[in-house]
Motif scaffolding. Structure first.
Motif, mmCIF file in Angstrom:
data_model
loop_
_atom_site.group_PDB
_atom_site.id
_atom_site.type_symbol
_atom_site.label_atom_id
_atom_site.label_comp_id
_atom_site.label_asym_id
_atom_site.label_seq_id
_atom_site.Cartn_x
_atom_site.Cartn_y
_atom_site.Cartn_z
ATOM 1 N N SER A 8 -16.360 -24.885 -26.330
ATOM 2 C CA SER A 8 -17.812 -24.655 -26.359
ATOM 3 C C SER A 8 -18.157 -23.240 -25.905
ATOM 4 N N LEU A 9 -17.582 -22.759 -24.808
ATOM 5 C CA LEU A 9 -17.851 -21.391 -24.362
ATOM 6 C C LEU A 9 -17.207 -20.384 -25.317
ATOM 7 N N ALA A 10 -16.042 -20.725 -25.845
ATOM 8 C CA ALA A 10 -15.375 -19.828 -26.787
ATOM 9 C C ALA A 10 -16.229 -19.634 -28.044
ATOM 10 N N LYS A 11 -16.891 -20.684 -28.506
ATOM 11 C CA LYS A 11 -17.775 -20.539 -29.673
ATOM 12 C C LYS A 11 -18.926 -19.602 -29.355
ATOM 13 N N GLU A 12 -19.486 -19.711 -28.144
ATOM 14 C CA GLU A 12 -20.546 -18.779 -27.727
ATOM 15 C C GLU A 12 -20.030 -17.348 -27.722
ATOM 16 N N ALA A 13 -18.755 -17.189 -27.428
ATOM 17 C CA ALA A 13 -18.136 -15.857 -27.377
ATOM 18 C C ALA A 13 -17.703 -15.368 -28.755
ATOM 19 N N GLY A 14 -17.916 -16.175 -29.789
ATOM 20 C CA GLY A 14 -17.620 -15.741 -31.142
ATOM 21 C C GLY A 14 -16.347 -16.272 -31.758
ATOM 22 N N PHE A 15 -15.632 -17.138 -31.048
ATOM 23 C CA PHE A 15 -14.409 -17.713 -31.608
ATOM 24 C C PHE A 15 -14.780 -18.808 -32.599
ATOM 25 N N LYS A 16 -14.039 -18.879 -33.687
ATOM 26 C CA LYS A 16 -14.350 -19.827 -34.755
ATOM 27 C C LYS A 16 -13.390 -21.015 -34.798
ATOM 28 N N VAL A 17 -12.396 -21.019 -33.931
ATOM 29 C CA VAL A 17 -11.423 -22.109 -33.891
ATOM 30 C C VAL A 17 -11.383 -22.681 -32.471
ATOM 31 N N PRO A 18 -10.901 -23.918 -32.313
ATOM 32 C CA PRO A 18 -10.804 -24.503 -30.971
ATOM 33 C C PRO A 18 -9.922 -23.665 -30.048
ATOM 34 N N VAL A 19 -10.330 -23.593 -28.775
ATOM 35 C CA VAL A 19 -9.605 -22.806 -27.775
ATOM 36 C C VAL A 19 -9.355 -23.694 -26.554
ATOM 37 N N ALA A 20 -8.144 -23.609 -26.020
ATOM 38 C CA ALA A 20 -7.784 -24.335 -24.805
ATOM 39 C C ALA A 20 -7.005 -23.406 -23.882
ATOM 40 N N LEU A 21 -7.068 -23.724 -22.590
ATOM 41 C CA LEU A 21 -6.294 -23.036 -21.556
ATOM 42 C C LEU A 21 -5.246 -23.994 -21.021
ATOM 43 N N THR A 22 -4.169 -23.463 -20.500
ATOM 44 C CA THR A 22 -3.252 -24.322 -19.754
ATOM 45 C C THR A 22 -3.921 -24.690 -18.425
ATOM 46 N N ALA A 23 -3.501 -25.804 -17.864
ATOM 47 C CA ALA A 23 -4.059 -26.241 -16.581
ATOM 48 C C ALA A 23 -3.786 -25.213 -15.485
ATOM 49 N N ALA A 24 -2.640 -24.561 -15.551
ATOM 50 C CA ALA A 24 -2.303 -23.548 -14.540
ATOM 51 C C ALA A 24 -3.276 -22.375 -14.603
ATOM 52 N N LEU A 25 -3.611 -21.931 -15.795
ATOM 53 C CA LEU A 25 -4.574 -20.838 -15.922
ATOM 54 C C LEU A 25 -5.958 -21.301 -15.509
ATOM 55 N N ARG A 26 -6.314 -22.512 -15.860
ATOM 56 C CA ARG A 26 -7.618 -23.058 -15.446
ATOM 57 C C ARG A 26 -7.738 -23.013 -13.922
ATOM 58 N N ALA A 27 -6.695 -23.420 -13.234
ATOM 59 C CA ALA A 27 -6.705 -23.417 -11.768
ATOM 60 C C ALA A 27 -6.834 -22.000 -11.222
ATOM 61 N N ARG A 28 -6.173 -21.041 -11.838
ATOM 62 C CA ARG A 28 -6.235 -19.649 -11.368
ATOM 63 C C ARG A 28 -7.621 -19.050 -11.571
ATOM 64 N N LEU A 29 -8.304 -19.448 -12.633
ATOM 65 C CA LEU A 29 -9.634 -18.908 -12.896
ATOM 66 C C LEU A 29 -10.720 -19.557 -12.032
ATOM 67 N N GLN A 30 -10.417 -20.679 -11.415
ATOM 68 C CA GLN A 30 -11.390 -21.339 -10.535
ATOM 69 C C GLN A 30 -11.515 -20.520 -9.254
ATOM 70 N N PRO A 31 -12.694 -19.972 -8.972
ATOM 71 C CA PRO A 31 -12.815 -19.135 -7.769
ATOM 72 C C PRO A 31 -12.749 -19.960 -6.489
ATOM 73 N N SER A 32 -12.256 -19.325 -5.447
ATOM 74 C CA SER A 32 -12.274 -19.962 -4.132
ATOM 75 C C SER A 32 -13.728 -20.102 -3.682
ATOM 76 N N GLU A 33 -13.941 -20.859 -2.649
ATOM 77 C CA GLU A 33 -15.297 -21.024 -2.120
ATOM 78 C C GLU A 33 -15.890 -19.666 -1.720
#
Length: 129
Positions: free
Chosen positions: A35-60
């Motif tokens: 959904s965010l990738a489509k807003e960014a202009g991507f035309k195909v489905p996009v997924a992240l690995t769980a490890a990258l998802r965790a790294r992008l989650q900011p600390s408190e």
């Protein structure tokens, strides 16, 4: 070379195991960010690995400083868009603010066939497979 259907070919072999992209998303191995990738202009489905998802989650603390997962993901998507070319694998770096310092995250994106053979993008760390 064996003819299709001849003894020893894999044409009639039983699958031992298969693991679909859909299953990986349901299991949390991949995180659907289409959904965010489509807003960014991507035309195909996009997924992240769980490890990258965790790294992008900011600390408190980083969240209190204005960092957010969506903001960091947006940065990843924008850098990927600017680096995309003719290859099915793109290596790129994104700088992320963490704990009052700038950290470079080394990423790669792979374009390949999804469960229905339509193109999909998976973003991960460069050392992930």
């Amino acid at each position: 070379m064996k003819e299709p259907g001849s003894p020893g070919s894999f044409e009639d072999a039983d699958f031992i195991h298969s693991y679909s992209r859909k299953q990986a998303i349901e299991d949390g191995v991949l995180v659907n960010v289409t959904s965010l990738a489509k807003e960014a202009g991507f035309k195909v489905p996009v997924a992240l690995t769980a490890a990258l998802r965790a790294r992008l989650q900011p600390s408190e603390r980083d969240a209190q400083m204005g960092q957010s997962f969506d903001g960091r993901l947006w940065d990843v998507l924008m850098v990927l868009r600017s680096c995309a070319g003719d290859s099915d694998t793109v290596f790129f770096d994104v700088v992320v603010a963490e704990e009052d310092k700038q950290c470079t995250v080394h990423l790669k994106a792979i374009v390949g066939p999804g469960d229905d053979a339509d193109p999909v993008i998976t973003i991960m760390f460069q050392n992930e497979d």
